[in-house]
Design an enzyme around this catalytic site. Structure first.
Site, PDB file in Angstrom:
ATOM      1  N   ARG A 238       0.845  -1.191   0.000  1.00  0.00           N
ATOM      2  CA  ARG A 238       0.000   0.000   0.000  1.00  0.00           C
ATOM      3  C   ARG A 238       0.882   1.243   0.000  1.00  0.00           C
ATOM      4  O   ARG A 238       1.861   1.330   0.747  1.00  0.00           O
ATOM      5  CB  ARG A 238      -0.891   0.047   1.247  1.00  0.00           C
ATOM      6  CG  ARG A 238      -2.098  -0.857   1.205  1.00  0.00           C
ATOM      7  CD  ARG A 238      -3.121  -0.420   0.153  1.00  0.00           C
ATOM      8  NE  ARG A 238      -4.282  -1.295   0.075  1.00  0.00           N
ATOM      9  CZ  ARG A 238      -4.386  -2.382  -0.693  1.00  0.00           C
ATOM     10  NH1 ARG A 238      -3.390  -2.744  -1.479  1.00  0.00           N
ATOM     11  NH2 ARG A 238      -5.503  -3.098  -0.711  1.00  0.00           N
ATOM     12  N   GLU A 267      -4.046   7.228  -5.645  1.00  0.00           N
ATOM     13  CA  GLU A 267      -4.298   6.338  -6.785  1.00  0.00           C
ATOM     14  C   GLU A 267      -5.707   6.550  -7.287  1.00  0.00           C
ATOM     15  O   GLU A 267      -6.639   6.410  -6.480  1.00  0.00           O
ATOM     16  CB  GLU A 267      -4.156   4.870  -6.367  1.00  0.00           C
ATOM     17  CG  GLU A 267      -2.770   4.484  -5.933  1.00  0.00           C
ATOM     18  CD  GLU A 267      -2.690   3.015  -5.527  1.00  0.00           C
ATOM     19  OE1 GLU A 267      -3.646   2.259  -5.786  1.00  0.00           O
ATOM     20  OE2 GLU A 267      -1.682   2.636  -4.950  1.00  0.00           O
ATOM     21  N   HIS A 285      -0.710  -0.147  -9.878  1.00  0.00           N
ATOM     22  CA  HIS A 285      -1.429  -1.053  -8.972  1.00  0.00           C
ATOM     23  C   HIS A 285      -2.041  -2.244  -9.731  1.00  0.00           C
ATOM     24  O   HIS A 285      -3.258  -2.419  -9.767  1.00  0.00           O
ATOM     25  CB  HIS A 285      -2.509  -0.299  -8.190  1.00  0.00           C
ATOM     26  CG  HIS A 285      -2.866  -0.998  -6.906  1.00  0.00           C
ATOM     27  ND1 HIS A 285      -3.279  -0.338  -5.774  1.00  0.00           N
ATOM     28  CD2 HIS A 285      -2.859  -2.314  -6.560  1.00  0.00           C
ATOM     29  CE1 HIS A 285      -3.521  -1.203  -4.811  1.00  0.00           C
ATOM     30  NE2 HIS A 285      -3.268  -2.422  -5.265  1.00  0.00           N
TER      31      HIS A 285
HETATM   32  C1  GLV Z   1      -4.771  -5.284  -3.976  1.00  0.00           C
HETATM   33  O1  GLV Z   1      -4.101  -4.357  -3.655  1.00  0.00           O
HETATM   34  C2  GLV Z   1      -5.643  -5.969  -3.090  1.00  0.00           C
HETATM   35  O2  GLV Z   1      -5.739  -5.587  -1.913  1.00  0.00           O
HETATM   36  O3  GLV Z   1      -6.306  -6.914  -3.538  1.00  0.00           O
END
Ligand code: GLV
Length: 320
Positions: A238, A267, A285
């Site tokens: 994160r 993001e 991400h």
């Molecule tokens: C991705 O970051 C998730 O938490 O699935």
């Protein structure tokens, strides 16, 4: 499950997967990602039993308070649940499900992609190819650093951290780790445990973040300063765990030699100074973004809704 329970999804779903959901539920399906307010408005209208949401949709206490009483379960198509106020949901009797396990390998693979991309200066080389590769690099131009044999420190030795460690062992990387609790001997294997993060950082030629978000900033200016000069920093966990100004300073000073990042404080719309830095390799991400994994995540989330509405407690219920 009561006949034809109903759910609202906040995300568009491919037709073949939609058919599977429609076999189980009356289903309100959007053609784009919806904002939290839009989902609340739809919930008000349709009084659904469950919500199927994604990472991009924050569900804070004030949102939970506005959901109709019909909602008994919220399933997020992510393993991370820091976008949902679990305590507030549970206080209203709403169960929250996530998608553990099924994304472990895809995310660990992405983590290694970040590590290799950062270490080998992939961004500069990709730009060179985008520009039609007009001149050959000099023998000592565009060099990265080796990954093989470097010591990796992993913060967060849960499922994904351990999957990263397994991959790193293939690169003959000694593994150190910091975790809230020490692993059992069989899970720990040859990895060396550090109770104090500060004591581990000076040994990390590669520092790997693999812990859940939602616990504030972990990598502060002071902690970056403890890394050995030229360390490679990799974060697929994160962005909220990192002080990005401090990271930029460390990238400029050379304390951090390169960074591979899949996650950001903001993001989308991340701080593009991170991309201006030559020694970064960035992805938007995409940790779990494979066909197989995203399909499995959706199925697990939907399975969680079905189980909860049938009066069962599936293994993917999030507990506070
Ligand atoms: C991705 O970051 C998730 O938490 O699935």
């Amino acid at each position: 499950m009561t006949a034809r329970a109903s759910i609202i999804a906040s995300l568009p779903i491919p037709p073949d997967l939609r058919d599977r959901i429609e076999a189980l539920f009356d289903y309100v399906a959007p053609d784009r990602h919806l904002r939290t307010d839009e989902v609340i408005a739809l919930a008000d209208l349709h009084q659904p039993d469950g919500l199927l949401v994604s990472l991009g949709m924050p569900i804070r206490a004030e949102h939970i308070a506005r959901l109709p009483g019909s909602v008994k379960v919220i399933a997020t198509t992510s393993v991370g649940h820091d976008h949902i106020d679990i305590a507030a949901a549970n206080a209203r009797g709403i169960v929250v499900c996530n998608t553990p396990d099924v994304l472990t390998d895809a995310t660990a693979d992405t983590h290694m992609l970040l590590l290799l991309g950062a270490a080998r200066r992939a961004k500069a080389h990709i730009r060179n190819m985008d520009g039609a590769w007009k001149t050959r690099n000099g023998f000592f131009q565009g060099l990265g650093v080796d990954v093989t044999g470097k010591t990796m420190g992993i913060v967060g030795m849960g499922r994904i951290g351990r999957a990263v460690a397994d991959r790193a062992r293939g690169f003959r990387m000694p593994i150190l780790y910091h975790n809230r609790t020490r692993l059992s001997a069989d899970l720990e294997g040859d990895a060396r445990y550090f109770e104090a993060l500060e004591e581990m950082l000076p040994h990390c030629q590669v520092l790997s973040l693999n812990l859940p978000g939602g616990q504030g900033v972990l990598m502060t200016r002071e902690r970056f300063a403890l890394l050995p000069k030229g360390a490679i920093f990799v974060n697929s966990a994160r962005g909220s765990l990192v002080d990005e100004d401090a990271l930029l300073e460390a990238l400029t000073s050379g304390r951090v030699g390169a960074a591979g990042l899949d996650v950001f404080q903001r993001e989308p719309g991340y701080d593009t100074r991170l991309n201006d830095a030559e020694n970064t390799f960035l992805l938007p991400h995409i940790g779990s973004a494979t066909v197989e994994t995203r399909t499995a995540m959706l199925e697990l989330a939907v399975g969680g809704i079905e189980a909860v509405l049938s009066g069962n407690t599936p293994h993917n219920v999030v507990r506070v």
